[in-house]
Structures are given as structure tokens and as C-alpha cells.
Design a protein around this motif. Sequence first.
Motif, mmCIF file in Angstrom:
data_model
loop_
_atom_site.group_PDB
_atom_site.id
_atom_site.type_symbol
_atom_site.label_atom_id
_atom_site.label_comp_id
_atom_site.label_asym_id
_atom_site.label_seq_id
_atom_site.Cartn_x
_atom_site.Cartn_y
_atom_site.Cartn_z
ATOM 1 N N VAL A 68 9.239 -1.370 0.164
ATOM 2 C CA VAL A 68 9.695 -1.957 -1.093
ATOM 3 C C VAL A 68 10.309 -0.847 -1.935
ATOM 4 N N GLY A 69 11.469 -1.118 -2.507
ATOM 5 C CA GLY A 69 12.035 -0.124 -3.417
ATOM 6 C C GLY A 69 13.513 0.109 -3.235
ATOM 7 N N GLN A 70 13.967 1.137 -3.888
ATOM 8 C CA GLN A 70 15.396 1.445 -3.947
ATOM 9 C C GLN A 70 16.038 1.570 -2.573
ATOM 10 N N SER A 71 15.379 2.281 -1.664
ATOM 11 C CA SER A 71 15.966 2.410 -0.324
ATOM 12 C C SER A 71 15.282 1.479 0.666
ATOM 13 N N GLY A 72 14.509 0.536 0.144
ATOM 14 C CA GLY A 72 13.892 -0.496 0.981
ATOM 15 C C GLY A 72 14.374 -1.855 0.519
ATOM 16 N N THR A 73 13.457 -2.780 0.379
ATOM 17 C CA THR A 73 13.818 -4.147 -0.024
ATOM 18 C C THR A 73 13.423 -4.379 -1.480
ATOM 19 N N SER A 123 1.679 5.245 -6.535
ATOM 20 C CA SER A 123 1.739 5.906 -7.851
ATOM 21 C C SER A 123 2.651 5.156 -8.824
ATOM 22 N N GLY A 124 3.744 4.560 -8.309
ATOM 23 C CA GLY A 124 4.680 3.857 -9.187
ATOM 24 C C GLY A 124 5.882 4.711 -9.533
ATOM 25 N N ALA A 125 6.406 5.430 -8.531
ATOM 26 C CA ALA A 125 7.638 6.203 -8.749
ATOM 27 C C ALA A 125 8.760 5.220 -9.088
ATOM 28 N N ALA A 181 -2.436 -3.624 -10.007
ATOM 29 C CA ALA A 181 -2.423 -2.289 -9.381
ATOM 30 C C ALA A 181 -3.827 -1.697 -9.313
ATOM 31 N N VAL A 182 -4.092 -1.062 -8.168
ATOM 32 C CA VAL A 182 -5.348 -0.321 -8.007
ATOM 33 C C VAL A 182 -4.971 1.135 -7.740
ATOM 34 N N ASN A 183 -5.481 2.018 -8.581
ATOM 35 C CA ASN A 183 -5.180 3.445 -8.406
ATOM 36 C C ASN A 183 -6.309 4.241 -9.047
ATOM 37 N N GLY A 231 0.820 -1.215 0.000
ATOM 38 C CA GLY A 231 0.000 0.000 0.000
ATOM 39 C C GLY A 231 0.846 1.254 0.000
ATOM 40 N N GLY A 232 0.241 2.332 -0.506
ATOM 41 C CA GLY A 232 0.956 3.603 -0.575
ATOM 42 C C GLY A 232 0.187 4.713 0.106
ATOM 43 N N ARG A 233 0.580 5.932 -0.216
ATOM 44 C CA ARG A 233 -0.037 7.110 0.386
ATOM 45 C C ARG A 233 -1.552 7.131 0.158
ATOM 46 N N GLY A 234 -1.965 6.556 -0.980
ATOM 47 C CA GLY A 234 -3.395 6.517 -1.321
ATOM 48 C C GLY A 234 -4.236 5.756 -0.313
ATOM 49 N N MET A 235 -3.602 5.004 0.593
ATOM 50 C CA MET A 235 -4.366 4.286 1.630
ATOM 51 C C MET A 235 -4.875 5.263 2.690
ATOM 52 N N LYS A 236 -4.308 6.461 2.689
ATOM 53 C CA LYS A 236 -4.773 7.609 3.497
ATOM 54 C C LYS A 236 -4.463 7.591 4.993
ATOM 55 N N SER A 237 -4.632 6.473 5.694
ATOM 56 C CA SER A 237 -4.380 6.483 7.147
ATOM 57 C C SER A 237 -3.870 5.117 7.599
ATOM 58 N N GLN A 257 11.641 4.838 -8.021
ATOM 59 C CA GLN A 257 12.326 4.236 -6.861
ATOM 60 C C GLN A 257 11.517 3.099 -6.258
ATOM 61 N N HIS A 258 10.215 3.106 -6.477
ATOM 62 C CA HIS A 258 9.392 1.986 -6.001
ATOM 63 C C HIS A 258 9.448 0.844 -7.022
ATOM 64 N N ILE A 259 9.286 1.210 -8.295
ATOM 65 C CA ILE A 259 9.244 0.207 -9.373
ATOM 66 C C ILE A 259 10.514 -0.646 -9.380
ATOM 67 N N ALA A 282 5.004 -1.822 1.556
ATOM 68 C CA ALA A 282 4.607 -0.414 1.616
ATOM 69 C C ALA A 282 5.525 0.426 0.752
ATOM 70 N N SER A 283 4.980 1.518 0.248
ATOM 71 C CA SER A 283 5.830 2.481 -0.454
ATOM 72 C C SER A 283 6.561 3.310 0.611
ATOM 73 N N ARG A 284 7.539 4.078 0.178
ATOM 74 C CA ARG A 284 8.260 4.897 1.146
ATOM 75 C C ARG A 284 7.341 5.966 1.746
#
Length: 398
Positions: A328-333, A346-348, A363-365, A286-292, A350-352, A312-314
Motif C-alpha cells: 500500500v502506498g505511493q509505489s504500491g496500490t 510507522s506512517g511514512a 493503528a497499533v504501534n 502490517g509493517g516492519r514492526g511485525m518483525k518476521s 509514502q504509506h499514508i 503491507a508497508s514497503r
Amino acid sequence: MIEVSKKCIGCTKCVPVCPFAAINMIDKMAVMNEACTLCGVCVQVCPVQAITITREEASARDLSGFKGVWVYVELTETGDKTHAKKIKQVTFELLSSARRLADELGEDVCAVLLTDKNHNYEKELGAYGADKVYMVEHDELFEYNTDIFTTVIVSLVTRHKPSIMLYGATIQGRDLAPRVASSLYVGLTADCTALAIKDGLLLQSRPAFGGNIMADILAPKSRPQMSTVRPNVMKMNEPVLGRSALVVRESAKLDKSLRRVKVLERKISHDGGGMKIENAKIIVSGGRGMKSKEKFKQLDELSKLLGGVVGASRAAVDMGFKEKTHQVGQSGTTVSPKLYLSFGISGAVQHIVGMKASDVIVAVNKDASAPIFNVAKYGIVGDVHEILPKLIEALKKN
Ligand code: FAD
Ligand code: SF4
Ligand code: SF4
């Protein structure tokens, strides 16, 4: 070249710490013999700075004798009662890559194994592509230690001169590889995402400038050419059962005094006690779009129903929706599950870069132009807060 100056006071402190019995006391002066691998341990203990090591300029080195593609074998606890360690999967991924590189160069693949006890590791290492295993078996190698492992690896490299050496970009590899590189005065390319051979050299590709461009790095003047590669980045070959590797036993005299850091206590936190994200076959992210944080918890429920792990996204981590260990991602796993479900990400780039190797991405967006859809096999344009509860309900019914 190693030299002992007239400052030597004959204290003999350097003699017991040398792992290769390379120091003799002659006329109350330390004299190094041909067993010296220039590991540098004696330099650190000399109280009067009498020992100096001069290394050749990279451009002056004769590189013709450097051959072979080496892979550092990382061992990890199994957690069972036997206390036997197992080989980390990233080692097999690196061996698979090393096999490809070595075949192109017409050289051998060698695994470098440092352990207190060999549990027939050569069988698995051979099955994944190693021709040879350079093995140092010693009580002092019962757990990873920066100083001791660096000393042994530097000495093996100095003796056998590999052309390429690969490490996992793990906690251990990220600690060890730079130490080895600085001891040997060679370069190191961290976090490579692709390795190839170009004009006989190792072409090391890695994201640069925040992942916006790919940099191709060559090291024409130094050997070994060294890289770290994250787990799950390189494709692992199918093991060839019955293909074993030749074991070359190497000796090292390892004194306890080499161990400058002692591990007093080890605490392993598994937040939730579940499977680690890098090993998961299904990831619900999940990312920022999950809201809380509250809404993000729905992903835990979905993940449980599917037998997966939450990612999770950063942005989601920064907002406190999930712990950093799930990023998940460049500065994650970097992950490569069979199924990657993405909600409100969103699919930045660094996440992709950390999940694009997944077999199937869904993907759901709510934004049809979100870049995540460029890598998704199935895309749903819609509101996660409508879709997610329906999905959970449907799975519960089934
Ligand atoms: P956003 O980009 O804000 O996207 C949120 C998405 O949710 C949007 O596409 C929006 O359309 C969608 N959305 C909103 N509401 C809803 C809704 N109700 N229903 C459906 N969709 C909705 N990022 C990582 O993830 N991992 C990394 O390892 C990482 N490392 C980085 C390293 C560096 C050096 C830098 C500079 C950045 C790094 N980033 C990393 C950050 C990255 O650039 C992005 O900022 C981050 O990935 C964005 O996270 P996000 O997609 O959750 O948020
Ligand atoms: Fe010093 Fe290492 Fe050479 Fe021994 S092998 S003499 S410790 S540099
Ligand atoms: Fe000489 Fe230094 Fe060795 Fe002591 S530690 S014997 S001073 S070189």
C-alpha cells in the motif's frame, strides 16, 4: 503538417496501414488527403523515410478550439462465460471528477470507448456523468494493444480537440497515456492526487520528491491537458440511474499490421486467489514492526476472520513478509477501504498517501509519536505481538 518527399519510390506500403484511408497514390507518389489525423503510422512503415510530420511549436498553437473533458474508458475481463468486458471502476471515478471540472468550465464530459463490441456501456457511462461517448467499435479492438489504441486515440483527439483528457494510472493507462502524449507532443502529469480548475486551466497536483512535497502543474501551452489518476484516489459520484449518454460512433480502418506486439499467452496470478487489494472493503496491513514473515502470517488469520485482504508497508515487502502486490502506498496500490487496520507501521508519508482515504483507520504501534496516529481514528499504543493474538482470539470466540 505531413509531407512526402521526392524520396518516395511509390511502393504503396503506406496505403493499407493508414487507419483513415488518407493516402492516395497519384503519379506513383503517396499523397495525403484531408482525412489525415497525423497519427504517424505511415511514417513507421515507409522504407525510404519519405514521409515527415512537422508539429507546431506548443506556443504557436491556437488553443481556442479545444473544448471538453475526456475520460478514457478502461474495460476489464469479467471472467464469466459470456466473455463480455466490464468498465473498470477507475473510469467511474474519473468521470465523477471530469463532471466536476466540466461543470466549472461549462463544457461537456466525453467518454472515449474503444471496443470490439458495445454492451450498452453508454448507460453506465452516462449514469456516472458522461454527456457523450465517442465510440469506436472494431474487431481489432478486442483487447488492449499499445499501437492500435494509441492510433485511434490520437486520431480522435486530433479530430475533436478536447481540452482535458484523463486516464486511470493503471497498467493500461500508464502504457497508453505517454504514447498518446508523445504522439501529440503534449505533456502528461502522472499519478495526480487532485485535479481542479485554475484560471480556466487544469490544475494537476501530485506528490513530488518522494512524496515530501505536493507539486501543482499547469500546462498553459498545450492541449489536451493530460493526467493519469490512480484508482481509489478520486471520490466516485452516486450514479444517476436513467441518465444515458449520447453515442457518437467513430470509424477507423484498423489493419492487423498495426499490431506489432501479439499476446501469445495470458496468465493471471492472484496469489491466494482472493480479492484484489484495491477493491477490498477491509484491509489488515502490517509493517516492519511485525518483525518476521512467520509473525506476519497472523495478519492473514485476522484478515480471514474479518473477510478482508492483507496489506503491507514497503518495508514489510522489502523484508519479504508479503508479496509486492499487497504493498500500500505511493509505489504500491492506493486503497480506500471502509476499515484499514495497521499493525507496526510507522506512517511514512509514502504509506499514508496510499491509504488516507480509508473511512476508518485503526493503528497499533508501540511508539505513541508514530505519524500513523495522525491519520488514525482509533489508536492503540502497545506491542502488536501482544495485541494481535488477543484480537484474533476474541474474534474467534465471537
Ligand atoms: P518503519 O518505518 O520501520 O516502522 C515500523 C514501525 O513499527 C515503527 O513505527 C515502530 O514503532 C513500530 N513497531 C516496531 N515494533 C513494534 C511492536 N512490537 N509493536 C508495535 N509497533 C511496533 N512505503 C510504503 O509503505 N509504501 C509505498 O508505496 C512506499 N513508496 C515509497 C516510495 C519512495 C520514492 C520512497 C522514498 C519511499 C517509499 N516508501 C513506501 C517507504 C517509506 O518511506 C517507509 O520507509 C516505509 O513505509 C516504512 O515502513 P514501516 O512503517 O513498515 O517501517
Ligand atoms: Fe499517415 Fe496517419 Fe495521416 Fe494516414 S492518418 S496519412 S497513417 S499520418
Ligand atoms: Fe512512398 Fe514511403 Fe508510401 Fe512507399 S511507403 S509509397 S515510399 S511514402
